[in-house]
Structures are given as structure tokens and as C-alpha cells.
Design a protein around this motif. Structure first.
Motif, mmCIF file in Angstrom:
data_model
loop_
_atom_site.group_PDB
_atom_site.id
_atom_site.type_symbol
_atom_site.label_atom_id
_atom_site.label_comp_id
_atom_site.label_asym_id
_atom_site.label_seq_id
_atom_site.Cartn_x
_atom_site.Cartn_y
_atom_site.Cartn_z
ATOM 1 N N ASN A 147 1.091 -1.333 0.097
ATOM 2 C CA ASN A 147 -0.206 0.450 -0.170
ATOM 3 C C ASN A 147 0.765 0.932 0.209
ATOM 4 O OD1 ASN A 147 -1.986 1.719 1.575
ATOM 5 N ND2 ASN A 147 -2.821 0.513 0.515
ATOM 6 N N LEU A 155 2.597 1.666 2.580
ATOM 7 C CA LEU A 155 2.768 3.051 3.687
ATOM 8 C C LEU A 155 4.653 2.640 4.477
ATOM 9 C CD1 LEU A 155 -0.573 2.063 5.949
ATOM 10 C CD2 LEU A 155 0.213 4.454 4.406
ATOM 11 N N GLU A 193 5.975 6.535 4.475
ATOM 12 C CA GLU A 193 5.345 7.341 5.938
ATOM 13 C C GLU A 193 6.026 6.376 6.625
ATOM 14 O OE1 GLU A 193 3.087 9.275 5.336
ATOM 15 O OE2 GLU A 193 2.056 8.593 3.515
ATOM 16 N N LEU A 230 0.451 8.205 -5.553
ATOM 17 C CA LEU A 230 -0.290 7.511 -4.339
ATOM 18 C C LEU A 230 -1.886 6.985 -4.415
ATOM 19 C CD1 LEU A 230 1.839 8.645 -1.130
ATOM 20 C CD2 LEU A 230 1.993 6.397 -2.250
ATOM 21 N N ASN A 231 -2.381 8.485 -4.527
ATOM 22 C CA ASN A 231 -4.106 8.839 -4.202
ATOM 23 C C ASN A 231 -4.726 7.448 -5.095
ATOM 24 O OD1 ASN A 231 -2.884 10.324 -2.855
ATOM 25 N ND2 ASN A 231 -3.848 12.123 -3.623
ATOM 26 N N ARG A 248 -3.729 4.092 -3.436
ATOM 27 C CA ARG A 248 -4.074 3.021 -2.072
ATOM 28 C C ARG A 248 -5.376 3.304 -2.302
ATOM 29 N NH1 ARG A 248 0.151 7.134 1.630
ATOM 30 N NH2 ARG A 248 1.365 5.858 1.597
ATOM 31 N N ARG A 249 -6.262 4.111 -3.767
ATOM 32 C CA ARG A 249 -7.767 3.624 -2.765
ATOM 33 C C ARG A 249 -7.984 1.702 -3.772
ATOM 34 N NH1 ARG A 249 -11.433 7.243 -7.139
ATOM 35 N NH2 ARG A 249 -13.423 5.559 -7.089
ATOM 36 N N LEU A 252 -6.384 -0.886 2.665
ATOM 37 C CA LEU A 252 -5.673 -1.789 3.934
ATOM 38 C C LEU A 252 -6.845 -1.771 4.980
ATOM 39 C CD1 LEU A 252 -2.996 -3.093 5.316
ATOM 40 C CD2 LEU A 252 -2.119 -0.662 5.396
ATOM 41 N N GLY A 287 -13.116 8.487 3.145
ATOM 42 C CA GLY A 287 -12.009 8.035 1.921
ATOM 43 C C GLY A 287 -12.614 8.485 0.461
ATOM 44 N N HIS A 305 -13.131 12.240 -0.484
ATOM 45 C CA HIS A 305 -11.385 12.670 -1.290
ATOM 46 C C HIS A 305 -11.191 12.788 -3.253
ATOM 47 C CE1 HIS A 305 -11.539 13.507 3.645
ATOM 48 N NE2 HIS A 305 -10.766 14.606 2.473
ATOM 49 N N HIS A 306 -11.897 11.482 -3.033
ATOM 50 C CA HIS A 306 -11.139 11.530 -4.963
ATOM 51 C C HIS A 306 -12.867 11.679 -5.413
ATOM 52 C CE1 HIS A 306 -8.389 8.286 -3.279
ATOM 53 N NE2 HIS A 306 -9.157 8.044 -2.385
ATOM 54 N N THR A 312 -13.545 1.493 3.790
ATOM 55 C CA THR A 312 -12.273 0.848 2.630
ATOM 56 C C THR A 312 -12.857 0.814 1.398
ATOM 57 O OG1 THR A 312 -10.948 0.286 4.119
ATOM 58 C CG2 THR A 312 -10.201 -0.954 2.246
ATOM 59 N N THR A 363 -14.415 3.300 -1.214
ATOM 60 C CA THR A 363 -13.442 3.891 -2.226
ATOM 61 C C THR A 363 -13.078 2.436 -3.673
ATOM 62 O OG1 THR A 363 -11.287 2.861 -1.980
ATOM 63 C CG2 THR A 363 -11.933 4.825 -0.739
ATOM 64 N N GLU A 391 -2.408 7.254 9.679
ATOM 65 C CA GLU A 391 -2.338 6.710 8.675
ATOM 66 C C GLU A 391 -3.289 5.240 7.653
ATOM 67 O OE1 GLU A 391 0.293 3.059 10.456
ATOM 68 O OE2 GLU A 391 1.995 4.455 9.277
ATOM 69 N N LYS A 398 -4.153 8.003 5.822
ATOM 70 C CA LYS A 398 -3.523 7.469 4.251
ATOM 71 C C LYS A 398 -3.441 6.300 2.945
ATOM 72 C CE LYS A 398 0.029 11.296 5.111
ATOM 73 N NZ LYS A 398 1.253 11.538 5.323
ATOM 74 N N SER A 399 -3.741 5.206 4.426
ATOM 75 C CA SER A 399 -3.888 3.993 3.287
ATOM 76 C C SER A 399 -5.807 4.544 2.626
ATOM 77 C CB SER A 399 -4.842 3.957 4.484
ATOM 78 O OG SER A 399 -5.738 3.114 4.746
ATOM 79 N N LEU A 400 -5.825 5.224 2.349
ATOM 80 C CA LEU A 400 -7.684 5.510 2.228
ATOM 81 C C LEU A 400 -7.326 6.876 0.745
ATOM 82 C CD1 LEU A 400 -10.111 6.168 4.765
ATOM 83 C CD2 LEU A 400 -10.251 4.298 3.151
ATOM 84 N N GLY A 401 -5.737 6.484 0.566
ATOM 85 C CA GLY A 401 -5.907 8.634 -0.473
ATOM 86 C C GLY A 401 -5.851 9.144 -0.145
ATOM 87 N N LEU A 402 -5.768 9.819 0.240
ATOM 88 C CA LEU A 402 -5.733 11.269 0.623
ATOM 89 C C LEU A 402 -4.544 11.722 1.078
ATOM 90 C CD1 LEU A 402 -9.210 10.620 2.715
ATOM 91 C CD2 LEU A 402 -8.331 11.588 4.133
ATOM 92 N N SER A 403 -4.754 13.073 0.220
ATOM 93 C CA SER A 403 -3.070 13.021 0.650
ATOM 94 C C SER A 403 -2.692 14.165 1.344
ATOM 95 C CB SER A 403 -3.310 14.759 -1.066
ATOM 96 O OG SER A 403 -4.478 15.526 -0.397
#
Lengths: 250, 286
Positions: free
Chosen positions: A49, A51, A55, A77-78, A81-82, A86, A105, A108-109, A158, A161, B168, B171-176
Motif C-alpha cells: 500500500n 505506507l 510514511e 499514491l492516491n 491506495r484507492r 488496507l 475516503g 476525497h476522490h 475502505t 473507495t 495512517e 493515508k491508506s484510503l488514498g488521501l493526500s
């Protein structure tokens, strides 16, 4: 969509955490990743993913192909991860209502009309086997949910998304048998159109719901996959000595 | 023997802590009691709603109150965005511990600089070099510089208390990163930010030294119409000047009344900060 992992190694400074990890995750299958604590199972999930490298500052080497393209070079990345979702061991609920949490989530997309958002919330909560329990209070705080319900809410968030691949890091380790059963049912249903990589300490869970099993061990240093096979091959007739010892002691 | 020694040591420490607390609160309570005793009788509706006359011997403190609030709101407008930027820099963009420690030490050093130094700095930079003369904006900028570390550190602490899982998971959901900051980090640390800001404003409201030769005068000003040569009246400076004329009973009485009003403003901001402070502690314990 298929996920192919080739020679994946993860390093913290100069120290290797996992090395030469190779496996594939095919469409519509659940693969269980089992092994002792500290072998690097979560690190592998976090690498897929991104991370781990983005991160946690770990160095990730090797190749991971999603839909035939390298995740480290071909996806933002976006977007990645979409598509590769995870779910963590400890369910995290954001402040706000259940409704807001499901949409946390996805909003934001893309922007959603109220009716689309309502439909999506209902459908995701149904997919996560939570709708029946919360349908009368979806605008109430998500904090009042039980741990098992929070974990199913994390699934719904999750799933909203629309990921093709789900990475699950011991999603039932802190849940009671009823909640565990609910989540296993969710996973079996999700398998119809998603690929799932499940890290679990519960061997019976691996037996019950997975199609294939990867056994990871770190007895000789960094974590490595020492055995791979179908459920019956690994659980009933393990060939590797470390796998045998682990199952005998579990 | 060891048992009795341990018990007596416990009693000593407990007594020392209790005496320290009583001494601190006692001095504070004595000060407040004196201010209420002397100041309350001087305060009336006329006192807070009329302007000063006869060099402070009569009239009220309307423009001193307005000036103080102009300074407070200027500080609020300057400090809010800057402290968010500084806290985010410290918490997210400084990648290694060493640079974060150096940056934090730098903030503590600024926090410890005596306020008169800010006054001197402001005098040479804004009053002389920029040619602003005495200006309310200079006062606002200097007070902002003084309280910026307090607010930034309070917000940084709030951010550091946010469980890593929250960030985390988002972020794992794809947020910037910016979406994570706006959706998770800032809402979660809002209480710490507000409590730091209000405590900082309370401190700014009572400062005199940075304003002495940069922003305030004793009389002859009302609501400023521009930036250059636009001084204001303020409560701390008013009290400072009247206190120097304490041989005149009327001046002294007005000084006590002004102190009472200033304390009310400071206590108001501190009290406003309390629920946010409690909330940020509750969040930290979740």
C-alpha cells in the motif's frame, strides 16, 4: 485484478526486515499470510500500500505489479491506495457520524450527490454486515459502536473507495467470536469480486476462509516466505520444518 | 527503621508540594483580592463607556479598552495562520529528530526573550526603519511574535497526541497529505490550538513593554484610521502611566479600576481556554 510481488525486500537503514518475498495474488482468491510475530507480515502489507516507504521511511526494493504495472513507478499514491485498500488490526474511527465515516475516503476522490452518497453508505454498510445494526443511527457518532462494529465500519469505509485488492492486517485479532464470524462472512462475499491478502494469527481462520497460504519465517534473519501452498498442503501436510514446528505449537 | 524513614520522606514531600501550591495560590489570591477590593469600586458604566479626561484624573477608559481589543484581534489574525504553519512544519515537514529538536529549542528561546527586547526591536525596525512611527500594527506584530511560540507549541503538542493510526488510516484510503492535514490533523488538534491561542491572547492583552515606544500613547488617540503614525491607547500603558502618578488619589483609583478591567479581560480569555484545554487532555487520553 492480479497482484504480483517479485523479490520484495524491505530495509530499515541497513537492516533487512524481509527479503526476497515473491508471490502472486490472483483474482477472486483469499491468500493467508501466516507466521510468527516479528516475521515482517505487516511490513509486507504496508509495502504493498506504500505506507512502508512513504510514511515509515523504510527502503523497499523489488517489484510489485498491479494490473501488470509497477506500483512504485506507474501509479500515483492516491490512485494506488484507492485501488489497494488496507484494513488495520485496530479499527480506527474518525470523529463524526457513521455516515461520515463511510464516506471519509471516497469524498476525497470524487464528489457525490446526496442521493448517491446515501446509496453508497447503505450499500457499503450492507456489504460489511453492519447495516441491520446501525440503519437507525447512521447519523450518530461512530464512537459508540462496539469494537467489532468499528472494524466492520473500517471495512465499509475502505470498500467505499472500490478497491480491487484488500490487504487485511489481522482484522479480527481483537474481536469476539461473533464479530469474527461476521467479518469472515464479509470476506467470503467480497472474494467474489476482489482479491484479498489476509495476515492472521488464527490458523483456524486461515483454514476456514483462505484458498492459499504463505508461511513466513524470520528464524534465519529477515522474514522470508519458506512455504507456499493450498490450505490442505500447508495445514495438513507441511513440508518445511519451521512450518511444522509453528503449527504444532499453535 | 527503613519503613519509618520512607513514611517520613513521603510526608516531607507531600508537605513541600502542598506548601508550594498554597504559597502560589495564596499570592495569586491576595493579588486578586486586592484588585477586586480597590478596583471594583472604581468601575462603573460611565468608567468603561466614556473617554479619559484631565490626564486620567477623571473620565473613563473606553478607548483604552477599544485599543486593547484592536491589539488582541490584530494578534489573533496574525498568529492563527502562522502558528498553524509553524506547528505543521515542526510536526510533519521536519523529517529527522535533530532538526525538530533544534527548531523546538529555537521556539522556546523566542518564548523566553524579555518583552522589552521585542519593544526595542520593533522600535528600530518599524518605527524608525520603516518610518511607521507609533502604530497599532507594530504593537500587534510585536505581540504576535511574542506569543507565536506558545500557540505553535501548544498546537504541536496537540498534533503529537493524535494517534498515528488516524493519520495512517486516512493515508491508506488514498488521501493526500494536505487532505489528511485538513480532515484529520487540524480538526483533531483544534482544542489544543484554541487553548494555546486564548492563553497567548491573555498574555498579549497584559503586555506593556513592547508597546511603550512602538504602539501606544497615554492620551490623544481614539480609533486609528491608518497604519503610519496611528497610535492607540491601551490598558496596560494607561495603568503604567497612572501608577507613576500614584500620589494623586484620583489617578490611583482610576489605575485600580483599569487594572480590574484588564484582569477581567485576561481572566475571560483564560477561562474561555479552559474547556478547550480540558477537551484536548480528554482527547489525549482516548
Amino acid at each position: 485484478m492480479e497482484l504480483k510481488v517479485k523479490n520484495l525486500s524491505v530495509l530499515s537503514g541497513k537492516e533487512q526486515i524481509v527479503k526476497n518475498i515473491s508471490f502472486s495474488l490472483n483474482e477472486n482468491e483469499i491468500v493467508a499470510l501466516v507466521g510468527p510475530s516479528g516475521a515482517g507480515k505487516s511490513t509486507i502489507l504496508r509495502s504493498l500500500n506504500r505506507l512502508a516507504d512513504k510514511e515509515s521511511g523504510l527502503k523497499v526494493e523489488g517489484e510489485v505489479l498491479y494490473d501488470g504495472k509497477n506500483i512504485f513507478t506507474s501509479y500515483s499514491l492516491n490512485e494506488l491506495r484507492r485501488k489497494i485498500g488496507l484494513v488495520f488490526q485496530k479499527p480506527c474511527v474518525f470523529p463524526g457520524s457513521i455516515y461520515k465515516n463511510v464516506l471519509f475516503g471516497i469524498r476525497h476522490h470524487k464528489s457525490l450527490k446526496k442521493s448517491e452518497a446515501d446509496d453508497l453508505v447503505e450499500s457499503m454498510l450492507k456489504k460489511s454486515h453492519l447495516w441491520r445494526e446501525v440503519k437507525d443511527r447512521i447519523y450518530k457518532s461512530a464512537n459508540i459502536l462496539s469494537l467489532g462494529q468499528k472494524q466492520r465500519l473500517a471495512f465499509a469505509r475502505t470498500l467505499a473507495t472500490d478497491p480491487d485488492i484488500l490487504l487485511l492486517d489481522e482484522p479480527t485479532s481483537s474481536l469476539d467470536p461473533y464479530s469474527t464470524h461476521e467479518i469472515e462472512q464479509v470476506l467470503l462475499e467480497l472474494k467474489q469480486n476482489k482479491s484479498i491478502l489476509l495476515v492472521t494469527h488464527l490458523l483456524q481462520q486461515g483454514k476456514r476462509i483462505s484458498d492459499r497460504v504463505l508461511f513466513i519465517s524470520s528464524s534465519n534473519g529477515p522474514g522470508e516466505i519458506v512455504e507456499e501452498g493450498t490450505v490442505s498442503e500447508i495445514f495438513d501436510n507441511p513440508k518445511n520444518n519451521e512450518t511444522k514446528i509453528y503449527f504444532q505449537n499453535s | 527503621m527503613r519503613y519509618y524513614f520512607r513514611i517520613s520522606k513521603d510526608i516531607c514531600f507531600k508537605s513541600f508540594s502542598l506548601i508550594s501550591a498554597l504559597l502560589t495560590f495564596g499570592i495569586l489570591a491576595l493579588g486578586l483580592w486586592l484588585i477586586v477590593l480597590k478596583g471594583f469600586s472604581a468601575v462603573s458604566f460611565d468608567f468603561i463607556s466614556s473617554s479619559m479626561s484631565q490626564g486620567g484624573l477623571s473620565g473613563g477608559i473606553l478607548y483604552q479598552i477599544i485599543g486593547t481589543f484592536i491589539l488582541i484581534f490584530t494578534v489573533l489574525l496574525i498568529v492563527s495562520p502562522l502558528s498553524v504553519g509553524i506547528a505543521l512544519l515542526r510536526s510533519f515537514y521536519l523529517k529527522n529528530d535533530k532538526s525538530r529538536k533544534i527548531f523546538t529549542t529555537f521556539l522556546y528561546v523566542i518564548n523566553g526573550i524579555p518583552s522589552i527586547i521585542f519593544g526595542i526591536f520593533g522600535f528600530f525596525l518599524f518605527v524608525k526603519f520603516f518610518g511607521w512611527g507609533k502604530s497599532w500594527l507594530t504593537g500587534g506584530i510585536l505581540l504576535s511574535m511574542m506569543i507565536l511560540p506558545t500557540v505553535s507549541l501548544s498546537l504541536s503538542e496537540g498534533i503529537s497526541r493524535i494517534p498515528k493510526d488516524y493519520i495512517e488510516s486516512a493515508k491508506s484510503l488514498g488521501l493526500s497529505s494536505s487532505a489528511v492535514i485538513f480532515s484529520v490533523v487540524l480538526p483533531q488538534s483544534f482544542s489544543s490550538f484554541i487553548s494555546g491561542l486564548l492563553l497567548g491572547l491573555a498574555r498579549a492583552a497584559g503586555e506593556t513593554a513592547p508597546l511603550l515606544f512602538t504602539a501606544t500613547i497615554f492620551s490623544g488617540a481614539d480609533i486609528p484610521g491608518g497604519i503610519k503614525e496611528s497610535p492607540i491607547l491601551s490598558l496596560p500603558y494607561h495603568i503604567f502611566t497612572l501608577a507613576q502618578e500614584s500620589y494623586q488619589p484620583q489617578a490611583l483609583e482610576n489605575a485600580w479600576g483599569s487594572v480590574f478591567v484588564l484582569i477581567l479581560i485576561v481572566v475571560f480569555f483564560s477561562a474561555l481556554a479552559l474547556p478547550f484545554r480540558l477537551k484536548s487532555h480528554e482527547e489525549a487520553n482516548v
